[in-house]
Design a protein around this motif. Structure first.
Motif, PDB file in Angstrom:
ATOM      1  N   SER A 187       0.811  -1.223   0.000  1.00  0.00           N
ATOM      2  CA  SER A 187       0.000   0.000   0.000  1.00  0.00           C
ATOM      3  C   SER A 187       0.839   1.266   0.000  1.00  0.00           C
ATOM      4  CB  SER A 187      -0.952   0.010   1.200  1.00  0.00           C
ATOM      5  OG  SER A 187      -0.218   0.057   2.409  1.00  0.00           O
ATOM      6  N   ILE A 188       2.117   1.175   0.361  1.00  0.00           N
ATOM      7  CA  ILE A 188       3.013   2.343   0.297  1.00  0.00           C
ATOM      8  C   ILE A 188       4.141   2.110  -0.702  1.00  0.00           C
ATOM      9  CG2 ILE A 188       2.462   3.145   2.626  1.00  0.00           C
ATOM     10  CD1 ILE A 188       5.209   1.960   3.498  1.00  0.00           C
ATOM     11  N   GLY A 189       4.022   1.052  -1.491  1.00  0.00           N
ATOM     12  CA  GLY A 189       5.021   0.786  -2.519  1.00  0.00           C
ATOM     13  C   GLY A 189       6.312   0.202  -1.992  1.00  0.00           C
ATOM     14  N   ALA A 190       6.304  -0.310  -0.773  1.00  0.00           N
ATOM     15  CA  ALA A 190       7.502  -0.906  -0.183  1.00  0.00           C
ATOM     16  C   ALA A 190       7.461  -2.412  -0.412  1.00  0.00           C
ATOM     17  CB  ALA A 190       7.581  -0.587   1.309  1.00  0.00           C
ATOM     18  N   VAL A 191       8.077  -2.839  -1.498  1.00  0.00           N
ATOM     19  CA  VAL A 191       8.067  -4.255  -1.865  1.00  0.00           C
ATOM     20  C   VAL A 191       9.458  -4.620  -2.346  1.00  0.00           C
ATOM     21  CG1 VAL A 191       7.068  -5.992  -3.388  1.00  0.00           C
ATOM     22  CG2 VAL A 191       5.622  -4.166  -2.503  1.00  0.00           C
ATOM     23  N   GLY A 192       9.902  -5.782  -1.958  1.00  0.00           N
ATOM     24  CA  GLY A 192      11.215  -6.245  -2.399  1.00  0.00           C
ATOM     25  C   GLY A 192      11.733  -7.315  -1.477  1.00  0.00           C
ATOM     26  N   GLY A 193      13.033  -7.394  -1.381  1.00  0.00           N
ATOM     27  CA  GLY A 193      13.647  -8.404  -0.543  1.00  0.00           C
ATOM     28  C   GLY A 193      14.193  -9.547  -1.375  1.00  0.00           C
ATOM     29  N   PRO A 194      14.684 -10.574  -0.691  1.00  0.00           N
ATOM     30  CA  PRO A 194      15.244 -11.708  -1.421  1.00  0.00           C
ATOM     31  C   PRO A 194      14.222 -12.319  -2.383  1.00  0.00           C
ATOM     32  CG  PRO A 194      15.702 -11.880   0.930  1.00  0.00           C
ATOM     33  CD  PRO A 194      14.760 -10.738   0.750  1.00  0.00           C
ATOM     34  N   PHE A 195      14.629 -12.540  -3.605  1.00  0.00           N
ATOM     35  CA  PHE A 195      13.817 -13.209  -4.626  1.00  0.00           C
ATOM     36  C   PHE A 195      12.592 -12.408  -5.068  1.00  0.00           C
ATOM     37  CE2 PHE A 195      15.498 -16.411  -1.596  1.00  0.00           C
ATOM     38  CZ  PHE A 195      16.552 -16.840  -2.373  1.00  0.00           C
ATOM     39  N   ARG A 196      12.572 -11.117  -4.826  1.00  0.00           N
ATOM     40  CA  ARG A 196      11.446 -10.293  -5.253  1.00  0.00           C
ATOM     41  C   ARG A 196      11.977  -9.056  -5.954  1.00  0.00           C
ATOM     42  NH1 ARG A 196       6.537 -10.066  -1.113  1.00  0.00           N
ATOM     43  NH2 ARG A 196       5.428 -10.078  -3.066  1.00  0.00           N
ATOM     44  N   ALA A 197      11.224  -8.636  -6.962  1.00  0.00           N
ATOM     45  CA  ALA A 197      11.583  -7.402  -7.669  1.00  0.00           C
ATOM     46  C   ALA A 197      11.302  -6.217  -6.754  1.00  0.00           C
ATOM     47  CB  ALA A 197      10.768  -7.285  -8.946  1.00  0.00           C
ATOM     48  N   ARG A 198      12.102  -5.199  -6.874  1.00  0.00           N
ATOM     49  CA  ARG A 198      11.944  -4.000  -6.061  1.00  0.00           C
ATOM     50  C   ARG A 198      10.835  -3.124  -6.636  1.00  0.00           C
ATOM     51  NH1 ARG A 198      15.745   0.878  -5.794  1.00  0.00           N
ATOM     52  NH2 ARG A 198      14.728   2.028  -4.155  1.00  0.00           N
ATOM     53  N   ALA A 199      10.072  -2.500  -5.762  1.00  0.00           N
ATOM     54  CA  ALA A 199       9.009  -1.582  -6.173  1.00  0.00           C
ATOM     55  C   ALA A 199       9.487  -0.144  -5.968  1.00  0.00           C
ATOM     56  CB  ALA A 199       7.740  -1.866  -5.374  1.00  0.00           C
ATOM     57  N   ALA A 200       8.542   0.762  -5.751  1.00  0.00           N
ATOM     58  CA  ALA A 200       8.867   2.181  -5.608  1.00  0.00           C
ATOM     59  C   ALA A 200       9.756   2.453  -4.390  1.00  0.00           C
ATOM     60  CB  ALA A 200       7.593   3.001  -5.510  1.00  0.00           C
ATOM     61  N   ARG A 201       9.575   1.694  -3.326  1.00  0.00           N
ATOM     62  CA  ARG A 201      10.353   1.888  -2.099  1.00  0.00           C
ATOM     63  C   ARG A 201      10.907   0.549  -1.627  1.00  0.00           C
ATOM     64  NH1 ARG A 201       6.589   4.968   2.116  1.00  0.00           N
ATOM     65  NH2 ARG A 201       8.428   4.610   3.379  1.00  0.00           N
ATOM     66  N   GLU A 202      11.986   0.617  -0.880  1.00  0.00           N
ATOM     67  CA  GLU A 202      12.565  -0.595  -0.289  1.00  0.00           C
ATOM     68  C   GLU A 202      11.641  -1.097   0.821  1.00  0.00           C
ATOM     69  OE1 GLU A 202      15.421  -2.359  -0.788  1.00  0.00           O
ATOM     70  OE2 GLU A 202      15.946  -1.148  -2.523  1.00  0.00           O
ATOM     71  N   PRO A 203      11.535  -2.408   0.981  1.00  0.00           N
ATOM     72  CA  PRO A 203      10.774  -2.920   2.124  1.00  0.00           C
ATOM     73  C   PRO A 203      11.563  -2.697   3.417  1.00  0.00           C
ATOM     74  CG  PRO A 203      11.876  -4.713   1.033  1.00  0.00           C
ATOM     75  CD  PRO A 203      12.128  -3.480   0.193  1.00  0.00           C
ATOM     76  N   HIS A 204      10.912  -2.879   4.528  1.00  0.00           N
ATOM     77  CA  HIS A 204      11.590  -2.805   5.821  1.00  0.00           C
ATOM     78  C   HIS A 204      12.196  -4.181   6.073  1.00  0.00           C
ATOM     79  CE1 HIS A 204       9.958   1.118   7.053  1.00  0.00           C
ATOM     80  NE2 HIS A 204       8.956   0.766   6.287  1.00  0.00           N
ATOM     81  N   ILE A 205      13.512  -4.238   6.280  1.00  0.00           N
ATOM     82  CA  ILE A 205      14.205  -5.507   6.472  1.00  0.00           C
ATOM     83  C   ILE A 205      14.921  -5.467   7.817  1.00  0.00           C
ATOM     84  CG2 ILE A 205      16.010  -7.037   5.604  1.00  0.00           C
ATOM     85  CD1 ILE A 205      15.401  -5.966   2.789  1.00  0.00           C
ATOM     86  N   LEU A 206      14.651  -6.491   8.633  1.00  0.00           N
ATOM     87  CA  LEU A 206      15.274  -6.582   9.952  1.00  0.00           C
ATOM     88  C   LEU A 206      15.887  -7.953  10.163  1.00  0.00           C
ATOM     89  CD1 LEU A 206      12.594  -4.955  12.289  1.00  0.00           C
ATOM     90  CD2 LEU A 206      14.732  -3.960  11.503  1.00  0.00           C
ATOM     91  N   ASN A 207      17.041  -7.955  10.745  1.00  0.00           N
ATOM     92  CA  ASN A 207      17.673  -9.190  11.164  1.00  0.00           C
ATOM     93  C   ASN A 207      16.935  -9.665  12.410  1.00  0.00           C
ATOM     94  OD1 ASN A 207      19.554 -10.872  12.698  1.00  0.00           O
ATOM     95  ND2 ASN A 207      21.003 -10.322  11.098  1.00  0.00           N
ATOM     96  N   GLY A 208      16.705 -10.960  12.514  1.00  0.00           N
ATOM     97  CA  GLY A 208      15.950 -11.511  13.644  1.00  0.00           C
ATOM     98  C   GLY A 208      16.582 -11.311  14.994  1.00  0.00           C
ATOM     99  N   SER A 209      17.855 -10.933  15.035  1.00  0.00           N
ATOM    100  CA  SER A 209      18.515 -10.749  16.324  1.00  0.00           C
ATOM    101  C   SER A 209      18.406  -9.306  16.818  1.00  0.00           C
ATOM    102  CB  SER A 209      19.985 -11.152  16.222  1.00  0.00           C
ATOM    103  OG  SER A 209      20.664 -10.318  15.308  1.00  0.00           O
TER     104      SER A 209
END
Length: 132
Positions: free
Chosen positions: A47-69
């Motif tokens: 809904s805010i264009g934040a799509v991407g990450g491993p194995f996904r095409a990037r959209a208008a904005r980077e997704p929020h990515i956090l390390n589990g630790s």
């Protein structure tokens, strides 16, 4: 305090006195629980264009990515940022026809929806409605 000498506790925490014991326990836990990696959390928010990450095409904005630790406060801050961002881009179905062509295009772009084939405003409206 619950009977602890706070000054002594603070002084102890500022030492490496049990460092080896802690690392030994950490290593044993990893082996005993068969842990081989730390999770990676990718929060896609179309809904805010934040799509991407491993194995996904990037959209208008980077997704929020956090390390589990990461610590809980980091997760809370991320969720707060996502919430605040989505509030800004939340569109009610009843408001879609009231948007200008530029606003419709921006809303579609943010959601990663290709609108280049649209000629009429009504086409943009229908396209946005299907992406809500």
């Amino acid at each position: 305090a619950v009977g602890l000498d706070t000054e002594a506790a603070r002084a102890f925490l500022n030492t490496d006195e049990l460092r080896d014991v802690v690392w030994q326990s950490y290593g044993a836990t990893i082996r005993d629980k068969n842990i081989h990696s730390i999770p990676l959390f990718v929060f896609n928010v179309p809904s805010i264009g934040a799509v991407g990450g491993p194995f996904r095409a990037r959209a208008a904005r980077e997704p929020h990515i956090l390390n589990g630790s990461m610590d809980p406060d980091t997760f809370l801050e991320t969720f707060t940022q996502i919430y605040e961002a989505t509030k800004k881009y939340t569109i009610r179905e009843t408001d879609v026809p009231k948007l200008s062509v530029a606003q419709l295009k921006e809303a579609l772009l943010i959601r990663g929806v290709d609108y280049r084939h649209c000629v009429e405003k009504e086409e943009l409206i229908n396209l946005l409605r299907t992406s809500l």
